[in-house]
Design a protein around this motif. Structure first.
Motif: not given
Length: 493
Positions: A45-53, A135-144
């Motif tokens: 369930g890794l997030p793909a995007e950050f919330p708009t706010a 992840l090998p194909d791209g990170n899930v960053p802590l910050h935008p």
């Protein structure tokens, strides 16, 4: 094994990969074209995007960072960053110099608190994530990335807000004084480990890090004296094969990485002492191993034919072993039992009863990677307050009780994601070889099975067998390589 390999004593080159599977002709192994790790992302369930706010806040906060009036101008310091090739989230910049018979370490850390307002939408999302997932194909960053790879990153030739540590060392590399301030800094160069390694070997290193071998060696000597338990294990990683697929590889760790890591560890130990003296903060803790655990490791070493003098503590015994040897590698694997129970300990009314990190041999706090790890932002604020004699901000104190649970949860997810990616790539690499026989080394044993390491491709997996012995070289047959279940199993051949 996702832990770092250990540098040979006195060396200046890469750590050799263990020669544990000689005798089988290597051939290219890779995943099918077009495969990625989307299933891993979905499973966790890794997030793909950050919330708009949160994204809106980033843009506003980048335009109006806080603490601007509190900073000293340190842009004249010729700091440099040292990271893997291609890194963009640059947390740390360093400058090493002589000071009398000792040394001065200037260490600038990205000041994330200048851009993340407590209680805002971005703060809430960052606290939910806990840390950057790789992840090998791209990170899930802590910050935008506008923040982590842009406004807050210590990119070269850019003026950036930072938390500047000034640490003086004596001639033995022991810290004698610490000062922490907010500052403006400008990195003079973005360096990578391989280039730094080559420059040091050629005697043409950047002036900011000419002393890195000297300070790094002194600090490593101090680590052994402290009783730091360091494990020399090969580091598996998943890498692109350049043709749309993935492969498992053993990544040799350069000794310059270990020297560079010593600067971060030094800063974390200084931070922990400041927190303990002030009676408020959050530590990274690992309990010391119990005597029966050490005794069991001694028995394992004896079975493997590894000499361990009775008066030699675990730190020194492990430091003297070259994990390239199969029996020594098996001892290092068995030594992982010495470092169980890792966690975080927060406190706000005096030092906690347990504050030690057995792997480091001292109290330790995370403060040097705030772009990638949530807890570092709070640790930095505690140290800034203590150093200036100011009260610790209330937003920090209010967050401290919940941080151990939040970081523990994110650590578990990070470990599980890393293991899933490795397991996926291992299964891809071996999917067409069920029935093949491989030379292997036994790493662990259990009741009716164990864990083995094969060198080509570098895979660690379960092996069925009743007569397995740690450190033993055997031949194993691949019985299962299932990419859908991410499973690889062997049996003795």
């Amino acid at each position: 094994m996702a832990t770092a390999a250990r540098a040979p004593r006195g060396g200046t080159d890469a750590v050799a990969a263990p020669d544990l599977g000689a005798g089988r002709t290597p051939r290219p192994r890779r995943s099918p074209d077009g495969c990625d790790f989307a299933a891993v992302r979905a499973d966790f369930g890794l997030p793909a995007e950050f919330p708009t706010a949160a994204l809106g806040e980033v843009e506003q906060n980048v335009a109006q960072p806080v603490f601007e009036a509190d900073r000293v101008d340190a842009t004249e310091l010729p700091l440099v960053t040292v990271d893997p090739v291609g890194a963009k989230d640059l947390d740390q910049a360093v400058l090493l110099g002589r000071r009398g018979t000792g040394f001065r370490v200037q260490y600038a850390i990205a000041d994330v608190a200048a851009f993340v307002r407590p209680g805002g939408a971005l703060d809430a999302e960052v606290r939910r994530r806990g840390q950057t997932l790789y992840l090998p194909d791209g990170n899930v960053p802590l910050h935008p990335t506008l923040l982590s790879e842009g406004a807050a990153s210590l990119l070269p030739d850019q003026v950036r807000p930072a938390v500047l540590w000034t640490i003086d060392l004596d001639s033995d590399g022991v810290a004698t004084s610490v000062l922490v301030r907010r500052a403006w800094v400008r990195s003079a160069a973005q360096l990578d480990y391989e280039a730094v390694q080559r420059s040091l070997r050629a005697g043409v290193a950047h002036p900011a890090i000419e002393l890195l071998p000297v300070v790094g060696r002194l600090r490593r000597e101090q680590a052994v004296r402290r009783g730091a338990i360091e494990l020399g294990l090969p580091e598996q990683q998943v890498e692109s094969d350049g043709a749309g697929g993935w492969r498992v590889a053993l990544r040799p760790r350069l000794v310059v990485e270990e020297w560079n890591a010593e600067i971060s560890l030094l800063t974390g130990m200084c931070a922990a002492e400041m927190m303990l003296d002030a009676g408020v903060g959050i530590l990274r803790t690992v309990p010391d191993p119990e005597p029966p655990t050490v005794a069991a490791l001694r028995r394992s070493a004896a079975r493997l034919g590894v000499d361990w003098p009775e008066d030699l503590p675990p730190a020194e015994a492990l430091a003297g072993l070259d994990p390239v040897r199969p029996e020594a590698l098996a001892v290092h694997v068995a030594a992982t039992r010495l470092l169980r129970g890792a966690g975080y300990t927060s406190f706000d009314s005096g030092p906690p009863s347990k504050s030690r990190h057995a792997g480091i041999g001292a109290a330790y706090a995370h403060v040097t990677a705030p772009l990638r790890r949530l807890v570092d932002r709070y640790g930095a604020e505690v140290c800034l307050a203590v150093s200036s004699g100011s009260p610790v901000p209330e937003w920090v104190r209010e967050a401290l009780p919940a941080l151990p649970s939040a970081m523990g949860s994110s650590d578990r997810v990070a470990t599980q994601v890393e293991r899933a990616c490795l397991a996926q790539a291992q299964a891809w690499s071996l999917a067409g070889e069920v029935g093949s026989v491989f030379p292997a080394t036994v790493l662990r044993t259990g009741s009716g099975d164990g864990e083995v390491f094969i060198a080509e491709p570098p895979v660690i997996a379960r092996c069925a067998g009743d007569d397995l012995t740690e450190g033993q070289r055997i031949r194993v047959r691949l019985t299962r390589a299932d990419p859908h279940r991410r499973e690889v199993t062997f049996t003795t051949a």
